[in-house]
Motif scaffolding. Structure first.
Motif: not given
Lengths: 769, 769
Positions: B37, B60, B66, B115-116, B270
């Motif tokens: 991530l 979120e 994530r 996050a991705v 995460a």
């Protein structure tokens, strides 16, 4: 009963288990390096031929091709794929060239290509122009020894690599047989089982600008691979590094060079990382597998009361085209036979013959599989003649502690086989089921077999092991070891040994492994050596580290070291356990003392065992034979194993279950078929080569551990790596005999062979009546 | 002249150099882990404020997010980013919370998102709903100390962290000044230089299923980072692993937590690898940089003949919002001043004040930069008053071996500064150029400065070092060490030390580093400690390994160990050099002996130096000052450095050249501008913050090494890591004075300041005449 311990003996999770279960584990095939190329080998379609012409120019010109290698690109020197050769005082036969101009088996590589994709590499192979001169070939030991047979190697007259070589004979076997009241003998045939790891051969090699060759490989003996690659490519040993990622194959397949030679040759020429992942068919046909003890002739002589006076075992091995481990395999076949029964005289001989097959290396149960089969079936015959229960015979005449070991000068250190035999007999209902009447077309029978194996092959082979422990400030430590990693659970087992000795918890030990640069030298993993040989080195390192920690605590506490105990993550006064320090406090002081006496506690231990600490086993089978189809159904299996001490019972049981599953295949289905016409592998996939699946495992599939402790093993432990596989085939064969009265001495025991034997039996009985 | 050695003293290639030059080196930002991530921090736009509301719910819910972390997700405990705190007997001030509800500088993180993709993480930051209560703030040490100033910390009355704290004073400074014939004093200001590593802060953290936190970081002190992260996140120290990939920044910036705290918090929540790569602006504004010695007041008293009777140095540091290394920086500023001249009496005092800036950590020349500037300029003034050549003064009154060291109880082990001074003076044409008439609008002048630095900060700081050597069968070995890796060439230097001691070649040593799991504990790299502290541990390990190899050779040869010598990869009889064995033969025998005495030669050494082994230096500058524009052009620079012994002259010169380049920036251009209105960083990029480029380096840019050997250093070596940077600013300032007769005591010496001073000078001269 052995004393209960804190960490040893507990069913603790495997290191790497979660990664494998969740799919996050990186196997060699998963690794991507910057600028990585993909390699493919050009293999011989002929079993025996000369390469008259080899023109790679078109392939070299194909866009995307980065390197094409042939024999011209590698040092012209003989080597062997049997990297275990370095465990012998003098290396064995070096009889092959890499990319030779004469090929001796179907699949032998003569060139290879590295390209930016697998597809381009494959296409380039097709552009290599080869002209062959096909030569006559031989595909079995009988043909190979015939006068005028095609000759594989100049140095091997009549293709014989070793002829009637005696191995550790003792007494006067001739006289023994003369004194015997009952003599039985028989000939047995076994097949070349395939390891069938789910991971096909996968290797990455990279030759960097410093002249260093790094190889990612599933090799079980990383330091040995390093040594052979260094030799083969004229590199200093220190300039070869072997890294072991997660591996999905082993079972002995990694005790030899598989694809590392070809891949390294490509990497050295390409000066870029090269990955090779074999196809399944390549993996079946070109990865050297089990030592092939093609024929065993066994003869046993006993007195009327059963006293075993003489045994003779003569075996002939089919080496294939090059000398991998065939002589070793035959030798182990014979040596492992010595330890089981108290024969007063024994003669052992081996003959090894070259044929135009892939060479043999090793598989779980190396050599011992075959002699166990022959001996345990023959003992069953002997007992029948004696009118003695086979269990009673074994209880009476198995070798006892102090008795003869495999290797001259060694003695048995412990033996729990009597307990194994009693437990197994009781659990399977031996007496009742054996005596039960056999009727109808589905007849049930019980059979059993016994064996003694080894925990490392010292002193025949160098089994030098090393371990290093490095302490962190929180009292935890890194353990550096070099077993071969095959998912066998050895890492956690070694961590348990360290934790137990140090009075720490399992999670306090972080294991560093799988990289020849980082870890101490070690033989690696073969011959069921891990827990016993490496485990002893780990225990020694832990003992030394413990002494250092206690010494430091002694100064901190002002109490003599011999008055202190180290347990439960504490070092405390034996007489007053409340007075003490945590191991973390002592470890922290050693690093962060701020008193001018800081010292990182790092301890290294070398250990070379001299004992071979045999584990013993009894295996019990109940089968049902369909007399109309010849089909055999295994109804119940019990392995009772003398483990000495199970460091992690879950791991031990896993090994025994897994071995037994491979044992069923060896007994009933697995048969490597090589065309006797052209030498090509017929069984080159899971569709044609049948191994046990979960559906083939009987519901009643049991493992029982006998733990009486070996005086030399770490916390009493002996080996288990190979043990699961041995007793299945003879126990099934004996159970079949108990069920339907026929003995099949040729493995695998197929329905066809049973039907044929039943017909012959019927015919004979008719002739009699 | 020192004896010539075989490997030490040679210009050998850097380890990792080719990888960096060819672009194959993997930096943290290049690493991709499965399922990785990307993290972003939400930072305060205010210099001082309370977080009244922090609602992350929208963020979120954003697809691809994530984890979002705030103060609620991390242990509520105070910590410090100054991980060097563990080198002190008692840790220093822990005064900050991660994701605090009160922020004290612009850029302080209050939350973070993983996050991705970076884009989604960025978008999520915008969805975090924050309500602020803005508080009054202070941006400089003067305002901070005013009555009624906003208070940063409850425990710091008047924002003062340390007030007039004496540091190693000696004699009676008051009496000294009374006895002096000449007393000069002045006030100096220096700025907060920025390290400007080309790699912006890049970190990856991963918290795995075993509860282990692995952090990939450019940290210079991996084991210290490990300890602080373990403390911060309530993990056992052994459950934190720090890995150092190739790094493109250092210069002291890695002696503190930079982004590892935020990234680890994200990774722990995460449960996946999280990478954070800061933007350039973030890197400028939020990565703690040089200790900020905002004001120095220096006073020197000498007799008529120059005898230095008294010196007083009082410094005030601007800590920023939290206590990083500001007290340490001021302390080093003072301590490093002690060793240079034979002052009979000395008084040193430090005051440190909190302000609403980013906290201070460290940069090359830590503390010593500032005192060197003040002292060397003031000595120039003193010499002028004495009518004594500054070089003569320094040759006469510098401290000599045996003289007072930085820290009580330490003494100077060696001093080559006299040679440095003579060489520099001769090379630059000191006497002539200094005396030359200054005319026209482009006036040239020469100036110089001197300094003594340290080789590790023992015994003030714990400088415990470790090294392990593990031999391969070919006589080569792996060297395990833990310096911080910053491209400084320390790895090869340590390998040279090992090779020299072992009589091996450079390429025989393979260095293992950069992983707290694998290498021994070590402080890491700071305070120019690498070659001296770690080098001594390496030498000790090599000595011990050599003894083991000689011992083994002694048995193999049947010759007493003390009759043997180990050189040129051989162990031979001193009296008969032809009789001997190669090291490879001995190493091979130790592993593959097959005689029951196999033993892997692995040697570990811990070492804690007690000396500080000062390197000395004289720096000479020739400048041209444009009296119309105030512009200063550096025409010629010479660093003459007493290195003791240059292990790799190329590396030593590289360090000195690089340091000098940073020294020019410190002298002339580099100025961290923080808005006095809102506390925001104005100079947050290379466009607004001017560092020396290759175009700014004069053609005449020289380094000369003086090698007289230090009795305690490995092969005589002393440090060089920081040394290049010190003398540039005072030498330039003194050269400017020589050229145009004005002294600028506030760095950087900008054209504006020169023009202003020239005008004032002109005005004064006019008033006089």
């Amino acid at each position: 009963m052995l004393e209960e311990l804190s960490v040893v003996g507990k069913r603790l999770p495997l290191i790497g288990g979660v990664e494998k279960a969740t799919g996050t584990a990186l196997f060699t095939a998963d690794i991507k390096l910057p600028g990585m190329l993909y390699g493919k080998a050009l293999r011989s379609p002929y079993a025996h031929a000369k390469v008259v012409k080899l023109d790679t120019s078109k392939a070299e010109k194909l866009p995307g091709v980065r390197a094409v290698v042939t024999g011209k690109d590698v040092p012209h020197k003989k080597y062997t794929c049997n990297i275990m050769t370095y465990q012998l005082p003098e290396p064995e036969i070096f009889d092959r060239y890499l990319f030779d101009t004469e090929v001796r088996y179907v699949g032998e590589p003569i060139a290879a290509v590295a390209a930016v994709s697998e597809e381009i590499a494959e296409e380039a192979l097709g552009l290599i122009d080869v002209e062959w001169e096909v030569l006559p070939a031989v595909f079995n030991i009988t043909d190979a020894q015939k006068p005028g047979a095609p000759k594989l190697h100049d140095f091997a007259e009549g293709n014989v690599a070793a002829a009637n070589m005696p191995l550790f004979p003792y007494g006067d076997v001739q006289k023994g047989f003369e004194e015997a009241d009952i003599v039985v003998e028989d000939t047995f045939h076994t097949t070349k089982q395939i390891q069938c790891g789910l991971e096909p051969e996968s290797v990455i090699a990279y030759f960097d600008h410093t002249g260093r060759l790094t190889v990612w490989s599933h090799c079980q003996l990383p330091h040995m691979l390093r040594r052979m690659l260094a030799y083969l490519f004229d590199l200093p040993e220190g300039k070869v590094r072997v890294i072991q990622p997660f591996t999905g194959s082993g079972f002995g397949g990694g005790t030899a060079i598989v694809g590392e030679d070809v891949c390294s040759a490509l990497a050295i020429k390409a000066r870029a990382p090269v990955k090779m992942v074999w196809t399944r068919a390549e993996d079946f046909a070109c990865r050297a597998t089990r030592e092939h003890i093609a024929e065993l002739h066994a003869k046993i002589g006993v007195k009327k009361d059963g006293t075993p006076v003489a045994m003779e075992l003569k075996v002939t091995g089919d080496a294939g085209a090059y000398m991998g481990k065939e002589i070793s395999g035959c030798a182990v076949c014979l040596a492992s036979n010595i330890t089981n029964y108290e024969f007063q005289n024994m003669n052992n001989e081996l003959t090894v013959v070259y044929t135009n097959h892939l060479n043999c290396e090793a598989m779980r149960g190396f050599g011992g599989m075959q002699s166990t089969f022959a001996r345990e079936v023959l003992v069953d015959e002997v007992c029948e003649k004696l009118g003695m229960d086979p269990i009673d015979f074994r209880i009476k005449y198995h070798r006892k502690p102090g008795g003869l070991g495999w290797f001259p000068g060694t003695a048995i250190t412990s033996c729990g086989v009597e307990e194994c035999l009693r437990i197994g007999a009781e659990k399977i209902g031996w007496k009742e089921k054996r005596a039960a009447k056999k009727e109808g077309t589905r007849r049930r029978g019980v059979g059993m077999a016994m064996m003694a194996w080894l925990s490392g092959a010292q002193p025949m082979l160098l089994e030098h092991s090393n371990a290093t422990l490095k302490f962190n400030a929180d009292g935890s430590c890194s353990l550096f070891v070099s077993p071969g990693i095959m998912g066998q659970g050895i890492l956690g087992t070694l961590a348990q040994i360290a934790a137990e000795e140090l009075g720490l918890n399992y999670e306090d030990i972080s294991v560093v492994y799988g990289d020849t640069d980082l870890t101490e030298w070690s033989v690696g993993t073969h011959a069921s050596r891990g827990v016993y040989c490496i485990g002893r080195a780990v225990k020694k390192a832990a003992e030394d580290a413990k002494a250092q920690l206690i010494e430091r605590a002694s100064k901190m506490l002002g109490v003599a070291a011999d008055e202190l105990e180290m347990k439960n993550r504490r070092i405390y006064v034996k007489a007053n356990p409340e007075k003490g320090l945590s191991v973390a406090e002592v470890a922290e002081d050693s690093i962060y003392s701020h008193k001018g006496d800081a010292h990182q506690i790092t301890v290294h231990a070398s250990l070379e065992p001299t004992e071979f600490a045999p584990p013993w086993q009894a295996g019990f089978a109940e089968v049902e034979v369909d007399t109309e189809t010849g089909e055999v159904k295994l109804l119940h299996w019990i392995t009772v194993h003398d483990i000495g001490r199970a460091i992690n019972p879950m791991v031990v049981e896993g090994q025994l279950f897994g071995g037994a599953a491979q044992g069923i295949g060896f007994a009933l289905w697995e048969d490597t078929v090589i065309s006797q016409e052209n030498g090509r592998m017929v069984t080159d996939g899971f569709d044609t080569y049948k191994i046990a699946s979960t559906l083939d495992i009987p519901e009643k599939f049991e493992v029982v551990l006998v733990e009486e402790g070996d005086p030399t093993g770490p916390f009493g432990a002996k080996s288990v790596g190979e043990s699961g596989i041995f007793t299945m085939a003879p126990a099934i064969a004996n159970a079949i005999y108990n069920a339907v009265g026929v003995r099949i001495n040729d493995l695998p025991i197929t329905p066809e062979k049973i039907l044929k034997a039943l017909k012959e039996k019927e015919k004979k009985e008719k002739e009699k009546s």
